[in-house]
Design a protein around this motif. Structure first.
Motif, PDB file in Angstrom:
ATOM      1  N   TYR B 383       0.790  -1.127  -0.064  1.00 56.38           N
ATOM      2  CA  TYR B 383      -0.019  -0.201  -0.002  1.00 56.38           C
ATOM      3  C   TYR B 383       0.977   1.252  -0.207  1.00 56.38           C
ATOM      4  N   ARG B 384       0.283   2.252  -0.495  1.00 51.89           N
ATOM      5  CA  ARG B 384       0.791   3.542  -0.573  1.00 51.89           C
ATOM      6  C   ARG B 384       0.023   4.417   0.171  1.00 51.89           C
ATOM      7  N   VAL B 385       0.482   5.328   1.045  1.00 51.85           N
ATOM      8  CA  VAL B 385      -0.253   6.248   1.724  1.00 51.85           C
ATOM      9  C   VAL B 385       0.271   7.673   1.483  1.00 51.85           C
ATOM     10  N   GLU B 386      -0.554   8.543   1.277  1.00 51.98           N
ATOM     11  CA  GLU B 386       0.030  10.060   0.888  1.00 51.98           C
ATOM     12  C   GLU B 386      -0.661  10.869   2.088  1.00 51.98           C
ATOM     13  N   VAL B 387       0.219  11.731   2.821  1.00 53.96           N
ATOM     14  CA  VAL B 387      -0.483  12.478   3.985  1.00 53.96           C
ATOM     15  C   VAL B 387      -0.392  13.948   3.334  1.00 53.96           C
ATOM     16  N   THR B 388      -1.295  14.474   3.441  1.00 60.12           N
ATOM     17  CA  THR B 388      -1.508  16.028   2.846  1.00 60.12           C
ATOM     18  C   THR B 388      -2.006  16.836   3.984  1.00 60.12           C
ATOM     19  N   ARG B 389      -1.599  18.099   3.618  1.00 65.13           N
ATOM     20  CA  ARG B 389      -2.039  19.335   4.532  1.00 65.13           C
ATOM     21  C   ARG B 389      -3.203  19.768   3.874  1.00 65.13           C
ATOM     22  N   SER B 390      -3.900  20.601   4.370  1.00 63.38           N
ATOM     23  CA  SER B 390      -5.194  20.981   4.172  1.00 63.38           C
ATOM     24  C   SER B 390      -5.105  22.399   2.699  1.00 63.38           C
ATOM     25  N   ASP B 391      -3.846  22.711   2.903  1.00 64.19           N
ATOM     26  CA  ASP B 391      -3.317  23.539   1.675  1.00 64.19           C
ATOM     27  C   ASP B 391      -3.186  22.554   0.367  1.00 64.19           C
ATOM     28  N   GLY B 392      -3.258  21.042   0.506  1.00 62.02           N
ATOM     29  CA  GLY B 392      -2.720  20.301  -0.560  1.00 62.02           C
ATOM     30  C   GLY B 392      -1.338  19.941  -0.767  1.00 62.02           C
ATOM     31  N   LYS B 393      -0.547  20.551   0.379  1.00 64.26           N
ATOM     32  CA  LYS B 393       1.052  20.189   0.255  1.00 64.26           C
ATOM     33  C   LYS B 393       1.258  19.001   0.637  1.00 64.26           C
ATOM     34  N   LEU B 394       2.082  17.997  -0.011  1.00 61.60           N
ATOM     35  CA  LEU B 394       2.412  16.723   0.481  1.00 61.60           C
ATOM     36  C   LEU B 394       3.257  16.780   1.824  1.00 61.60           C
ATOM     37  N   VAL B 395       2.868  16.054   2.672  1.00 63.99           N
ATOM     38  CA  VAL B 395       3.584  16.176   3.923  1.00 63.99           C
ATOM     39  C   VAL B 395       4.700  15.060   4.130  1.00 63.99           C
ATOM     40  N   ALA B 396       3.749  13.789   3.812  1.00 61.49           N
ATOM     41  CA  ALA B 396       4.609  12.521   4.087  1.00 61.49           C
ATOM     42  C   ALA B 396       4.169  11.434   3.055  1.00 61.49           C
ATOM     43  N   SER B 397       5.146  10.814   2.597  1.00 68.36           N
ATOM     44  CA  SER B 397       4.821   9.424   1.925  1.00 68.36           C
ATOM     45  C   SER B 397       5.063   8.332   2.613  1.00 68.36           C
ATOM     46  N   PHE B 398       4.291   7.298   2.727  1.00 67.07           N
ATOM     47  CA  PHE B 398       4.423   6.037   3.558  1.00 67.07           C
ATOM     48  C   PHE B 398       3.973   4.838   2.427  1.00 67.07           C
ATOM     49  N   SER B 399       4.833   3.821   2.694  1.00 67.88           N
ATOM     50  CA  SER B 399       4.453   2.715   2.066  1.00 67.88           C
ATOM     51  C   SER B 399       4.647   1.401   3.061  1.00 67.88           C
ATOM     52  N   GLY B 400       3.882   0.532   2.806  1.00 70.01           N
ATOM     53  CA  GLY B 400       3.842  -0.706   3.733  1.00 70.01           C
ATOM     54  C   GLY B 400       3.586  -2.006   3.132  1.00 70.01           C
ATOM     55  N   THR B 401       3.709  -3.054   3.740  1.00 69.93           N
ATOM     56  CA  THR B 401       3.453  -4.247   3.211  1.00 69.93           C
ATOM     57  C   THR B 401       2.650  -5.132   4.531  1.00 69.93           C
ATOM     58  N   VAL B 402       1.591  -5.875   3.983  1.00 72.03           N
ATOM     59  CA  VAL B 402       1.079  -6.526   4.991  1.00 72.03           C
ATOM     60  C   VAL B 402       1.085  -7.924   4.536  1.00 72.03           C
ATOM     61  N   TYR B 403       0.860  -8.888   5.643  1.00 73.99           N
ATOM     62  CA  TYR B 403       0.852 -10.206   5.169  1.00 73.99           C
ATOM     63  C   TYR B 403      -0.917 -10.607   5.390  1.00 73.99           C
ATOM     64  N   VAL B 404      -1.145 -11.389   4.390  1.00 71.95           N
ATOM     65  CA  VAL B 404      -2.754 -11.326   4.302  1.00 71.95           C
ATOM     66  C   VAL B 404      -2.843 -13.072   4.680  1.00 71.95           C
ATOM     67  N   SER B 405      -3.825 -13.137   6.080  1.00 69.80           N
ATOM     68  CA  SER B 405      -3.681 -14.308   6.235  1.00 69.80           C
ATOM     69  C   SER B 405      -5.068 -14.836   5.910  1.00 69.80           C
ATOM     70  N   ALA B 406      -5.344 -16.216   5.976  1.00 71.61           N
ATOM     71  CA  ALA B 406      -6.635 -16.870   5.303  1.00 71.61           C
ATOM     72  C   ALA B 406      -7.711 -16.490   6.204  1.00 71.61           C
ATOM     73  N   ARG B 407      -7.549 -16.120   7.409  1.00 70.79           N
ATOM     74  CA  ARG B 407      -8.689 -16.001   8.326  1.00 70.79           C
ATOM     75  C   ARG B 407      -9.236 -14.413   8.059  1.00 70.79           C
ATOM     76  N   GLY B 408     -10.698 -14.464   8.479  1.00 73.09           N
ATOM     77  CA  GLY B 408     -11.291 -13.196   8.337  1.00 73.09           C
ATOM     78  C   GLY B 408     -11.193 -12.556   9.800  1.00 73.09           C
ATOM     79  N   HIS B 409     -11.720 -11.422  10.230  1.00 75.67           N
ATOM     80  CA  HIS B 409     -11.451 -10.602  11.285  1.00 75.67           C
ATOM     81  C   HIS B 409     -12.320 -11.245  12.600  1.00 75.67           C
ATOM     82  N   ALA B 410     -11.827 -11.149  13.617  1.00 74.55           N
ATOM     83  CA  ALA B 410     -12.832 -11.772  14.699  1.00 74.55           C
ATOM     84  C   ALA B 410     -13.939 -10.849  15.021  1.00 74.55           C
ATOM     85  N   GLY B 411     -15.239 -11.224  15.290  1.00 69.08           N
ATOM     86  CA  GLY B 411     -16.353 -10.781  15.832  1.00 69.08           C
ATOM     87  C   GLY B 411     -16.651  -9.291  14.817  1.00 69.08           C
TER      88      GLY B 411
END
Ligand code: GTP
Ligand code: MG
Lengths: 144, 411
Positions: B383-411
């Motif tokens: 995933y990529r995440v872009e964090v912006t300020r209300s004036d539209g300026k790009l504040v931070a760029s974030f990237s991350g990886t998840v491990y997807v399990s075969a399970r669903g979420h509890a409750g």
């Protein structure tokens, strides 16, 4: 789209002093370029193969002794392999008489010890668009 | 200068180096014509064995590839290599260092090596690497090797790319082993203790063998090998094990889930929970996140593979220098990342994340984080995440990886 120059920094010939080429490689990296750096003593054929496979814009040869005298051989090998749109630059200790010989052989530019690292980076940036243009292929060429 | 004759598909298919290199550049630069190229290559795919090699930084991957190349050409086979190197998110520059370690066989006529920089476009690279493997496959290489850094670089998941996933693990990793265990180990088809000449190699071997015992039952046996690259020890065995895996599971695995002309971006794993819509799920999961609530992070909305969060920076988010604490920005981005990755109904756990801060943030600023999915395989998603300020300026760029399990979420 912003062009990121791709530069091969290498040494051919027998001289093993690689401090200069390391400094240049690090500077070009910090200037935002993609740099392929090789250890010294590269064979001409290996340099040509690497330049083709990596599709570089510029080959930078560092020469502190007499290595630059075999650069014309490299130029010939590049021509024989049909490589176009790749600029060869030489940096290091090159006597004036030899500089003329290198430019004659098709070297784009020779940088002498007084040249600043920024000069080298600026020069590379200035020629890369033309190199890309010369190597560019359009999708039509993919049709048989 | 003389004119280049145009590189035709025929030349590429015949293994012409220049045509192959230019095709790769077309994909790498996202240049026009790459879709036509992909279409033209499609009938010629699935012949190469694709070996993915990953592992922590400095694990000895490139040295191992070099030794593998020696073994492969000795068997009279040809090999194409794609070595992915991270580039600086700030300057875009990089020294592509893998190739220098493969120099011994780089000059061999049956070897083709291409270095690939991540060029800051986080997950876009995954799709590109996929297509570059196509080029080498179509060009007729018997073996295609892809080297990527695992645990710390989310750009390429070899999971979806390779026919056999080889995870390199050097001795003396200590806690680093945890990182490997967290995700990469799960995808390994062959495990290799590299640098087996160093102390601790036997202990590392035992650790890996123990971890494998804990894995789910009924899975194919994962060989754990030891190599000393410089001395070529264990290399022939590794090639045998890798080829045996490919022969058992098939070549061209990356193509199996690919519809005609479909991009990797659109490829999705099947989801387990279908009774709740993705937007509803995002809202529900957000409502039960105490940490986000504690910081004042709101969820604005989301859908399949995306989510948006918002935070107004107050006095409690300020650091000792008077600016916004980086941890608050990270938490904002991480919350969007978590929601987006869990939006499909399968439990997703973060295994790696990276953030780059671009501009400063002050009290009173309102920040919005928008997470989008770059790629999603059966087990890993980025995933990529872009964090912006209300004036539209790009504040931070974030990237991350998840491990997807075969399970669903509890409750
Ligand atoms: N003792 C020993 N050292 C090794 C061996 N293989 C690699 N190394 C050393 O480990 C270091 C890292 O090797 P690389 O092959 O560059 O590792 P890598 O995993 O490709 O590194 P990155 O691409 O930077 O993540 C180098 O100094 C190698 O010389 C080995 O079998 N034994
Ligand atoms: Mg490497």
């Amino acid at each position: 789209m912003k062009i990121v120059p791709k530069v091969l920094v290498t040494k051919i010939g027998l001289d093993g002093h690689d401090r200069g080429s390391r400094v240049v490689a690090a500077h070009l990296r910090d200037a935002g370029m993609e740099v392929i750096y090789t250890p010294p003593w590269q064979a001409i054929d290996a340099v040509v193969k690497l330049a083709i496979e990596e599709d570089v814009d510029v080959i930078g040869i560092s020469s502190l002794a007499t290595d630059h005298r075999i650069v014309p051989k490299l130029m010939r090998a590049l021509r024989d392999a049909d490589v176009t749109g790749v600029a060869v630059i030489v940096g290091g200790i090159v006597p004036d008489a030899d500089e003329a010989m290198l430019l004659d052989a098709g070297v784009a530019r020779v940088f002498h010890p007084g040249a600043s690292l920024d000069d080298i980076a600026d020069y590379i940036r200035s020629i890369v668009p033309a190199m890309r243009e010369a190597r560019s292929v359009t999708w039509e060429t993919w049709h048989e | 200068m003389q004119m280049n004759e145009p590189p035709t598909l025929a030349r590429l298919l015949g293994g012409d180096r220049r045509a192959i290199a230019q095709a790769i550049s077309t994909i790498e630069n996202d240049a026009t014509g790459q879709d036509d190229l992909s279409r033209a290559l499609a009938p010629h795919l699935g012949r190469a064995r694709v070996l993915g090699i990953t592992g922590p930084p400095g694990a000895g991957k490139s040295t191992l590839v070099n030794a593998l190349l020696g073994e492969i050409v000795a068997r009279d086979l040809s090999a194409g290599v794609v070595a992915v190197d991270p580039s600086s998110p700030l300057t875009g520059g990089t020294v592509l260092g893998d190739r220098a370690r493969m120099g011994e066989h780089g000059g061999h006529e049956h070897v083709f090596i291409r270095s690939l920089s991540s060029r800051g476009h986080a997950g876009g690279l995954a799709r590109r690497a996929d297509r570059i493997v196509d080029v080498l496959d179509a060009a007729g290489f018997d073996v295609v090797i892809v080297e990527t850094v695992g645990a710390g670089q989310s750009e390429v998941a070899i999971d979806a790319l390779a026919d056999v996933r080889i995870v390199a693990c050097p001795p003396g990793l200590g806690d680093g082993l945890q990182a490997i265990k967290a995700g990469i180990l799960e995808i390994a088809d062959v495990l290799v203790v590299t640098k087996a000449d160093l102390p601790g190699a036997d202990a590392a071997w035992r650790d890996l063998a123990d971890m494998l015992r804990l894995r789910r039952e009924g899975r194919t046996k994962v060989p754990v090998l030891k190599t000393i690259a410089a001395q070529r020890e264990g290399i022939a065995k590794l090639v045998d094990a890798a080829f045996a895996h490919v022969d058992a599971t098939g070549r061209g695995q990356r193509l199996r889930t690919r519809l005609p002309h479909e991009s990797a971006r659109e490829r999705m794993a099947p989801d387990t929970t279908q009774d709740e819509s993705a937007p509803d799920r995002v809202t529900r999961l957000a409502s039960r996140d105490p940490f986000a609530g504690f910081l004042g992070i709101e969820c604005i909305g989301g859908g399949a593979g995306c989510a948006t969060t918002r935070l107004r920076i107050g006095a409690r988010h300020i650091n000792f220098n008077g600016g916004c604490h980086g941890g608050a920005i990270f938490a904002l981005a991480d919350t969007a990342f978590g929601l987006a990755s869990n939006s499909h109904g399968r439990l997703a756990s973060g295994i790696e994340a990276h953030v780059a801060f671009h501009v400063g943030v002050r009290e009173g600023d309102e920040l919005t984080a928008h997470a989008t999915q770059i790629s999603r395989g059966n087990k890993l998603a980025t995933y990529r995440v872009e964090v912006t300020r209300s004036d539209g300026k790009l504040v931070a760029s974030f990237s991350g990886t998840v491990y997807v399990s075969a399970r669903g979420h509890a409750g």
